[in-house]
Design an enzyme around this catalytic site. Sequence first.
Site, PDB file in Angstrom:
ATOM      1  N   ASP A 208       2.646  -8.579   8.514  1.00 13.29           N
ATOM      2  CA  ASP A 208       2.837  -8.638   7.106  1.00 13.29           C
ATOM      3  C   ASP A 208       1.388  -7.928   6.837  1.00 13.29           C
ATOM      4  O   ASP A 208       0.435  -7.644   7.649  1.00 13.29           O
ATOM      5  CB  ASP A 208       2.602 -10.041   6.706  1.00 13.29           C
ATOM      6  CG  ASP A 208       1.567 -10.894   7.106  1.00 13.29           C
ATOM      7  OD1 ASP A 208       0.287 -10.850   6.978  1.00 13.29           O
ATOM      8  OD2 ASP A 208       1.812 -11.535   8.223  1.00 13.29           O
ATOM      9  N   ASP A 210      -1.148  -9.797   4.970  1.00  8.33           N
ATOM     10  CA  ASP A 210      -1.565 -10.621   4.519  1.00  8.33           C
ATOM     11  C   ASP A 210      -1.498 -10.721   2.926  1.00  8.33           C
ATOM     12  O   ASP A 210      -0.350 -10.398   2.398  1.00  8.33           O
ATOM     13  CB  ASP A 210      -3.450 -10.557   4.703  1.00  8.33           C
ATOM     14  CG  ASP A 210      -3.900 -11.745   4.696  1.00  8.33           C
ATOM     15  OD1 ASP A 210      -3.429 -12.609   5.289  1.00  8.33           O
ATOM     16  OD2 ASP A 210      -5.158 -11.740   4.316  1.00  8.33           O
TER      17      ASP A 210
END
Length: 284
Positions: A208, A210
């Site tokens: 991802d 973040d």
Amino acid sequence: MLGFIGGSGIYDALPLQNVREETVETPYGSPSAPVTIGEFEDTGTDVAFIPRHGKDHQYSPTDVPYRANIYALKHLGVERVLASNAVGSLREDLPPRSLVVPDQTFDRTRHREQTFFGDGIVVHQSQPDPFCPHLSGILADAAREATDAHVEEGGTYVCIEGPHFSTRAESEFYRDQGWDVIGMTAVPEAKLAREAELCYATVTGITDYDVWNEDSEVTLEEVLENAAHNEDLIKRTVEAAIRSMPEGRECGCETALEGSINTPKAAVPEETLDRVSLFVDDYL
């Protein structure tokens, strides 16, 4: 024998033969699970595997028995440890499903036992480069050879306490420092491996962006989906690394404790000596 610490999904896919389990009790408690040992294909190389979070992912990042895991591998004769971690990206040019082999850590944890020592023995060990550079190079080369993923060699892994993901302010702060990936498990694992004089390196799979990227909010669903994709990339990387592993170590990790023990043997309590003898017998 090589050690591997990571997710059980990766281990399950490795081509191991003559698999057995070893139950190891340590002065630091029980490891995350019994150690699974098997011969890698027909190479004659044994691989000792520990699922970091337990077989059923029951240990949070804070509660992982890091000391017991490293002690168990050392006790079984492991000299080099490969690891894998799921991480978030702090850089626009490191998208999910990229692989990063970091060379630095920044510790933001607060509630973890960071050392095997204490209780009457003081060790001040130099750790300017927390990952074994030789083993990291092997992992990075293996990732480039065995996968079509974007592979980044080097970078800083900021380790947060968890189990929560970052706030947006924290994420922006980490980006402002120029750090590269964010995770929850490389510390104290890397520090303890160096205390145990083990070579240690990790290949991290980005799941991802973040929370700094407002177009990509972190969700468990996204993390798990990308982690599942990364498992195959990491499995192929680990397999290639094992096949290309030189017979001997080519670094200074095996003498990392030399000159770092401040306390003379006569002053160390007997109970403490018994607990740390696996590490210090060559020096005291």
